[in-house]
Design an enzyme around this catalytic site. Structure first.
Site, PDB file in Angstrom:
ATOM      1  N   HIS A  32      31.375  29.964  36.782  1.00 32.02           N
ATOM      2  CA  HIS A  32      32.095  30.224  35.539  1.00 32.02           C
ATOM      3  C   HIS A  32      32.976  29.053  35.193  1.00 32.02           C
ATOM      4  O   HIS A  32      34.073  29.208  34.674  1.00 32.02           O
ATOM      5  CB  HIS A  32      32.972  31.465  35.664  1.00 32.02           C
ATOM      6  CG  HIS A  32      32.201  32.659  36.062  1.00 32.02           C
ATOM      7  ND1 HIS A  32      32.049  33.033  37.353  1.00 32.02           N
ATOM      8  CD2 HIS A  32      31.513  33.532  35.312  1.00 32.02           C
ATOM      9  CE1 HIS A  32      31.298  34.117  37.394  1.00 32.02           C
ATOM     10  NE2 HIS A  32      30.956  34.436  36.181  1.00 32.02           N
ATOM     11  N   ARG A  65      46.433  38.341  39.225  1.00 32.54           N
ATOM     12  CA  ARG A  65      46.621  36.968  38.796  1.00 32.54           C
ATOM     13  C   ARG A  65      47.910  36.342  39.277  1.00 32.54           C
ATOM     14  O   ARG A  65      48.038  35.129  39.317  1.00 32.54           O
ATOM     15  CB  ARG A  65      46.668  36.947  37.279  1.00 32.54           C
ATOM     16  CG  ARG A  65      45.377  36.704  36.639  1.00 32.54           C
ATOM     17  CD  ARG A  65      45.610  36.585  35.148  1.00 32.54           C
ATOM     18  NE  ARG A  65      44.586  37.305  34.427  1.00 32.54           N
ATOM     19  CZ  ARG A  65      43.369  36.857  34.257  1.00 32.54           C
ATOM     20  NH1 ARG A  65      43.033  35.698  34.735  1.00 32.54           N
ATOM     21  NH2 ARG A  65      42.475  37.559  33.611  1.00 32.54           N
TER      22      ARG A  65
HETATM   23  P1  ADP Z   1      45.768  40.520  33.910  1.00 36.71           P
HETATM   24  O1  ADP Z   1      46.341  40.433  35.283  1.00 36.71           O
HETATM   25  O2  ADP Z   1      44.277  40.577  33.916  1.00 36.71           O
HETATM   26  O3  ADP Z   1      46.345  39.500  32.980  1.00 36.71           O
HETATM   27  P2  ADP Z   1      47.630  42.443  32.825  1.00 36.71           P
HETATM   28  O4  ADP Z   1      48.545  41.285  32.639  1.00 36.71           O
HETATM   29  O5  ADP Z   1      47.444  43.335  31.642  1.00 36.71           O
HETATM   30  O6  ADP Z   1      46.228  41.968  33.348  1.00 36.71           O
HETATM   31  O7  ADP Z   1      48.168  43.372  33.985  1.00 36.71           O
HETATM   32  C1  ADP Z   1      48.826  42.842  35.095  1.00 36.71           C
HETATM   33  C2  ADP Z   1      49.207  44.003  35.985  1.00 36.71           C
HETATM   34  O8  ADP Z   1      48.030  44.594  36.490  1.00 36.71           O
HETATM   35  C3  ADP Z   1      50.003  43.604  37.183  1.00 36.71           C
HETATM   36  O9  ADP Z   1      51.368  43.530  36.870  1.00 36.71           O
HETATM   37  C4  ADP Z   1      49.693  44.702  38.171  1.00 36.71           C
HETATM   38  O10 ADP Z   1      50.607  45.783  38.051  1.00 36.71           O
HETATM   39  C5  ADP Z   1      48.368  45.203  37.735  1.00 36.71           C
HETATM   40  N1  ADP Z   1      47.333  44.850  38.697  1.00 36.71           N
HETATM   41  C6  ADP Z   1      46.732  43.657  38.899  1.00 36.71           C
HETATM   42  N2  ADP Z   1      45.810  43.754  39.888  1.00 36.71           N
HETATM   43  C7  ADP Z   1      45.851  45.030  40.319  1.00 36.71           C
HETATM   44  C8  ADP Z   1      45.143  45.777  41.314  1.00 36.71           C
HETATM   45  N3  ADP Z   1      44.194  45.215  42.067  1.00 36.71           N
HETATM   46  N4  ADP Z   1      45.448  47.089  41.472  1.00 36.71           N
HETATM   47  C9  ADP Z   1      46.399  47.675  40.711  1.00 36.71           C
HETATM   48  N5  ADP Z   1      47.084  47.026  39.760  1.00 36.71           N
HETATM   49  C10 ADP Z   1      46.822  45.731  39.568  1.00 36.71           C
HETATM   50 MG    MG Z   2      48.370  39.378  32.526  1.00 37.74          MG
END
Ligand code: ADP
Ligand code: MG
Length: 585
Positions: free
Chosen positions: A217, A539
């Protein structure tokens, strides 16, 4: 560069439409991907593969007799949404159950995982085998963390042949697991790929250098090396793969030299010739190899070597015939065209008749979702700022997009004649949430909302026990999909205390509303406490130090939502006596 497109945003969709137009004898378009357009024997296991677009012939080019039954196709390098996987799998199911198989990437795992929960809940037995062949992405003792690259082909091919031979779901799954376990790949890149509409590649390799351990990717390699000669490159790839071989490896191997997009076939063949000699010199027999473009990465300049250590059974299925747009082997009897209209109609015709109690609960579910939307909108910017500290800053906007779509879908479902059950309202809402929100939290919230809906179902009456089951299903969906543990600094750190407090309070005789109030308070305390933790999932993990002292955005949004639902429930029910107040959480 990618030159041919109208609107770059439509690239993946329009390319897939054209692929289908060019291959109608093999595939038909369904919402979210393609399915075989030819007859499938009743009871055959449906191998459903998929992933982001930009990897042709993976994944749509591998759909046909002897290989995949269908492919779920996401946007460029982005996982298909759970709803798409679900619809594609449902259209592909021939009564023998579904095996989902795809490369191991977090987004795909979440979305395919959510689709699997839903298919299983609907009585379509569904399993998953992840492809984890890339030896550069994790050490051998953590093989489950490795990414999937060109090893997709060996796993899909053998699982597809096993399905074609009439093995049941257990049998197909077992062979896919074994194939993955015995497959290793390693790739190199000489230049990055450019997404349609972008003006620069996702990464670049300095002139005269080669990047070892590429992803598919646009992930750059793990380390850079001076550009080797062909003989040195062959030696490097073979040595590293042989050093990683499975403990019960035999002496017969499939070798696959795979071009990533812009390496010419002549170069691939030249390299293959040298690799074959090295394998023979190592005492191995090369069985029915492949050399060509099998899993690409747009216009990436690079290649990979894959080895599959065969055993007798795997060899039989590797050698079996297959007939797909991009992969053909041996001879298969011609297939009649399949009546696809029927499959589409089946997907569309799930009309339910909600009971009066379910219709009432369905209406309440819509009202609760509107409250969730309001609180997310009020805090959108704050959640974005929190996520920007150690994440990518999109938590506010992602939650908003998800919940907006969820409310619209829920309202539509509930507007049906006679209303709709919570199962119908919340599965529509969760699917829309996941598809529109994107991101990790979108997939997790989407699946949790769907799980809550399925737990509530369409029943004649509801009790406090249903509230307990619903909360548990909501939390389980998130932990099963996201695999985060307490202390990883994710929303799970707020969810677990929420659930435990809720269940304990109900057990102690509290009303659903009182239990909810206590649980929401527990979630708030726990969300605040995540400030002390270092993120171990998601992330934010690489930026763990920055995150110290700030709470986890996903935990904070969950606590805010729990508090709002609790306040809403209190308002609606008044101050309930600790008697039987039903489960209208
Ligand atoms: P992304 O990480 O894809 O940018 P968001 O910013 O919307 O998505 O959401 C981030 C949140 O997702 C984190 O603060 C955490 O609470 C939650 N999160 C990330 N990975 C996991 C996981 N494996 N299990 C549960 N919650 C998670
Ligand atoms: Mg995020």
């Amino acid at each position: 560069m990618t030159q041919i497109f109208d609107n770059p945003a439509d690239f993946a969709d329009e390319a897939l439409d054209g692929f289908v137009a060019a291959n109608r004898g093999y595939v038909a378009r369904v919402d979210g991907g393609v399915v075989r357009s030819t007859e499938v024997p009743a009871g055959q296991v449906a191998l459903v593969v998929g992933g982001g677009s930009g990897h042709y012939p993976a994944f749509a080019g591998l759909v046909g007799p002897g290989l995949a039954a269908a492919s779920a196709c996401g946007n460029m390098f982005a996982s298909p949404a759970a709803g798409q996987v679900y619809r594609v799998a449902k259209a592909a199911n021939a009564g023998g159950g579904v095996l989902l198989s795809y490369g191991n990437y977090a987004g795909d795992v979440l979305h395919f995982g959510q689709a699997q929960l839903r298919l299983n809940a609907e009585g379509i037995p569904t399993r998953t085998v992840l492809v984890t062949d890339d030896i550069a992405s994790a050490p051998l003792d953590q093989i489950g963390k490795r990414r999937g690259i060109a090893g997709d082909l060996t796993v899909f091919k053998i699982a597809g042949a096993a399905a074609e031979a009439g093995l049941d779901l257990d049998g197909v799954e077992r062979l896919a697991i074994r194939t993955n376990y015995r497959t290793r790949s390693l790739g190199v890149a000489f230049g990055g790929c450019t997404l349609p509409g972008a003006d620069a590649p996702l990464f670049s390799v300095p002139a005269g250098q080669m990047s070892l351990g590429l992803g598919i990717h646009g992930e750059p390699g793990i380390s850079e090396h001076p550009m080797p000669t062909a003989s040195e490159l062959a030696e490097l790839l073979v040595t590293k793969l042989l050093a990683d071989k499975p403990h019960d490896a035999g002496s017969r191997v499939v070798a696959i030299v795979n071009g990533l997009g812009t390496v010419k076939y002549d170069e691939l063949f030249l390299l293959f010739g040298k690799i074959e000699k090295l394998l023979l010199a190592a005492g191995l027999t090369v069985v029915e190899p492949e050399c060509g473009e099998l899993v690409t990465s747009l216009d990436m300049s690079g290649l990979s070597l894959t080895l599959l250590w065969l055993d007798e059974e795997l060899e039989q299925y590797w050698a079996a015939p297959a007939d797909t747009p991009a992969f053909r082997k041996g001879n298969l009897a011609p297939r009649a065209a399949r009546q696809l209209a029927a499959a589409d109609a089946e997907v569309a015709s799930d009309v339910e008749r909600p009971t009066p109690a379910a219709a009432e609960l369905g209406r309440q579910a819509v009202a609760v979702l509107r409250q969730v939307r309001d609180v997310v909108v009020e805090h959108e910017e704050e959640l974005g700022r929190l996520d920007a500290i150690a994440g990518d800053g999109d938590h506010g906007i992602g939650m908003r997009r998800g919940v907006d779509a969820a409310v619209t879908a829920a309202e539509q479902a509930a507007a049906a004649d006679g209303g709709a059950s919570p199962a119908s309202v919340l599965t529509s809402a969760g699917e829309a949430w996941s598809e529109r929100a994107g991101g990790t939290s979108g997939a997790l919230w989407g699946s949790a909302v769907i799980a809550a809906g399925l737990a509530l179902g369409n029943r004649d009456s509801y009790s406090a026990g249903d509230a307990a089951a619903t909360v548990s299903a909501f939390v389980d969906a998130i932990t099963e999909l996201g695999k985060a543990d307490a202390g990883d600094k994710t929303m799970v750190d707020a969810l677990l205390p929420f659930r435990d407090t809720f269940l304990l309070a109900l057990d102690g005789g509290a009303t659903a509303a009182a239990a909810l109030a206590a649980a929401a308070a527990a979630a708030q305390t726990a969300a605040d406490r995540t400030a002390e933790l270092r993120p171990l999932k998601g992330r934010a993990r690489p930026l763990a130090e920055k995150s110290l002292g700030h709470p986890d955005p996903g935990a904070v949004s969950f606590a805010l939502i729990a508090a709002r639902i609790s306040a809403h429930t209190d308002n609606r029910l008044g101050n309930p006596e600790p008697a039987k107040q039903g489960a209208q959480a």
